[in-house]
Design an enzyme around this catalytic site. Structure first.
Site, mmCIF file in Angstrom:
data_model
loop_
_atom_site.group_PDB
_atom_site.id
_atom_site.type_symbol
_atom_site.label_atom_id
_atom_site.label_comp_id
_atom_site.label_asym_id
_atom_site.label_seq_id
_atom_site.Cartn_x
_atom_site.Cartn_y
_atom_site.Cartn_z
ATOM 1 N N HIS A 80 -19.913 -23.426 39.476
ATOM 2 C CA HIS A 80 -19.550 -22.498 40.547
ATOM 3 C C HIS A 80 -20.518 -21.340 40.467
ATOM 4 O O HIS A 80 -21.179 -21.148 39.437
ATOM 5 C CB HIS A 80 -18.102 -22.005 40.374
ATOM 6 C CG HIS A 80 -17.938 -21.256 39.105
ATOM 7 N ND1 HIS A 80 -17.740 -21.879 37.896
ATOM 8 C CD2 HIS A 80 -18.023 -19.935 38.830
ATOM 9 C CE1 HIS A 80 -17.693 -20.980 36.943
ATOM 10 N NE2 HIS A 80 -17.865 -19.785 37.473
ATOM 11 N N GLU A 88 -20.482 -9.498 36.803
ATOM 12 C CA GLU A 88 -20.256 -10.888 37.217
ATOM 13 C C GLU A 88 -19.424 -10.909 38.500
ATOM 14 O O GLU A 88 -19.612 -11.763 39.356
ATOM 15 C CB GLU A 88 -19.543 -11.680 36.121
ATOM 16 C CG GLU A 88 -19.548 -13.176 36.375
ATOM 17 C CD GLU A 88 -19.077 -13.959 35.180
ATOM 18 O OE1 GLU A 88 -19.923 -14.492 34.443
ATOM 19 O OE2 GLU A 88 -17.848 -14.028 34.975
ATOM 20 N N HIS A 144 -21.892 -17.215 40.965
ATOM 21 C CA HIS A 144 -21.563 -15.790 40.953
ATOM 22 C C HIS A 144 -22.722 -15.023 41.588
ATOM 23 O O HIS A 144 -23.881 -15.439 41.485
ATOM 24 C CB HIS A 144 -21.386 -15.267 39.525
ATOM 25 C CG HIS A 144 -20.136 -15.740 38.869
ATOM 26 N ND1 HIS A 144 -18.895 -15.227 39.166
ATOM 27 C CD2 HIS A 144 -19.924 -16.682 37.927
ATOM 28 C CE1 HIS A 144 -17.979 -15.827 38.431
ATOM 29 N NE2 HIS A 144 -18.572 -16.730 37.663
ATOM 30 N N ASP A 167 -32.539 -16.610 39.209
ATOM 31 C CA ASP A 167 -32.006 -16.523 40.570
ATOM 32 C C ASP A 167 -31.984 -17.905 41.236
ATOM 33 O O ASP A 167 -32.979 -18.632 41.196
ATOM 34 C CB ASP A 167 -32.852 -15.549 41.401
ATOM 35 C CG ASP A 167 -32.243 -15.274 42.766
ATOM 36 O OD1 ASP A 167 -30.998 -15.249 42.875
ATOM 37 O OD2 ASP A 167 -33.013 -15.082 43.729
ATOM 38 N N HIS A 168 -30.841 -18.224 41.836
ATOM 39 C CA HIS A 168 -30.648 -19.520 42.500
ATOM 40 C C HIS A 168 -30.803 -20.695 41.549
ATOM 41 O O HIS A 168 -31.259 -21.770 41.939
ATOM 42 C CB HIS A 168 -31.562 -19.669 43.719
ATOM 43 C CG HIS A 168 -31.096 -18.857 44.897
ATOM 44 N ND1 HIS A 168 -31.191 -17.484 44.916
ATOM 45 C CD2 HIS A 168 -30.512 -19.225 46.050
ATOM 46 C CE1 HIS A 168 -30.689 -17.038 46.059
ATOM 47 N NE2 HIS A 168 -30.259 -18.075 46.762
ATOM 48 N N HIS A 226 -22.870 -21.432 37.089
ATOM 49 C CA HIS A 226 -22.658 -21.717 35.671
ATOM 50 C C HIS A 226 -21.348 -22.467 35.473
ATOM 51 O O HIS A 226 -20.561 -22.651 36.390
ATOM 52 C CB HIS A 226 -22.705 -20.433 34.822
ATOM 53 C CG HIS A 226 -21.483 -19.573 34.880
ATOM 54 N ND1 HIS A 226 -21.234 -18.564 33.986
ATOM 55 C CD2 HIS A 226 -20.424 -19.566 35.738
ATOM 56 C CE1 HIS A 226 -20.088 -17.974 34.287
ATOM 57 N NE2 HIS A 226 -19.584 -18.553 35.341
ATOM 58 N N CYS A 251 -13.796 -20.652 35.715
ATOM 59 C CA CYS A 251 -15.168 -20.690 35.195
ATOM 60 C C CYS A 251 -15.450 -21.969 34.409
ATOM 61 O O CYS A 251 -16.584 -22.209 33.997
ATOM 62 C CB CYS A 251 -15.471 -19.450 34.362
ATOM 63 S SG CYS A 251 -16.032 -18.049 35.370
HETATM 64 NI NI NI Z 1 -17.831 -18.061 36.309
#
Ligand code: NI
Length: 139
Positions: A43, A128, A45, A83-84, A18, A37
């Site tokens: 990047h 997170e 998580h 996911d992914h 995200h 972020c």
């Molecule tokens: Ni982040």
């Protein structure tokens, strides 16, 4: 005997990328508020998701809810979608919604609440990072 309420929990995991960014702010302010972020090229998580369902025990099964059903529901409603994925780019849900952990938890809640029996209470906890997590709804 009065029916007893019990909370059951299913823990799941997904990886997603995200970027937190408020388009109404300057680049400087976005970087100051969101730090890493806000990284322009996104990047990832490793999200841990805990879904809590509270309800009365079914006297016939002894279950609040069949955990296989809950697990399948989380898979189809959440994991298969997120996911992914790059949440900003790959999902409808976060095209115009900043994908903070808070917003992700609410989106997940709204998806799952439609699919479970209305007699149940639902709560979402989303990690997170190991140390940063959110819960929705509150109370
Ligand atoms: Ni982040």
């Amino acid at each position: 005997m009065m029916p007893k309420k019990v909370a059951v929990f299913r823990k799941e995991h997904f990886n997603a990328a995200h970027r937190l960014n408020n388009p109404n702010w300057s680049d400087e302010k976005n970087e100051r508020v969101y730090g890493k972020c806000n990284n322009y090229n996104y990047h990832g998580h490793n999200y841990d998701l805990i879904v809590q369902v509270t309800g009365e025990i079914d006297p016939e099964t002894g279950y609040v809810m069949d955990m296989k059903v809950l697990s399948d529901l989380i898979k189809t409603e959440v994991l298969d979608k997120f996911d992914h994925k790059n949440l900003n780019l790959d999902t409808e849900e976060f095209k115009d919604l900043n994908p903070s952990a808070e917003h992700i938890a609410i989106v997940i809640y709204d998806k799952l609440i439609k699919k479970i029996d209305s007699s149940f209470d639902l709560k979402i906890r989303l990690y997170e990072t190991e140390r940063n997590f959110v819960e929705y709804p509150v109370g």
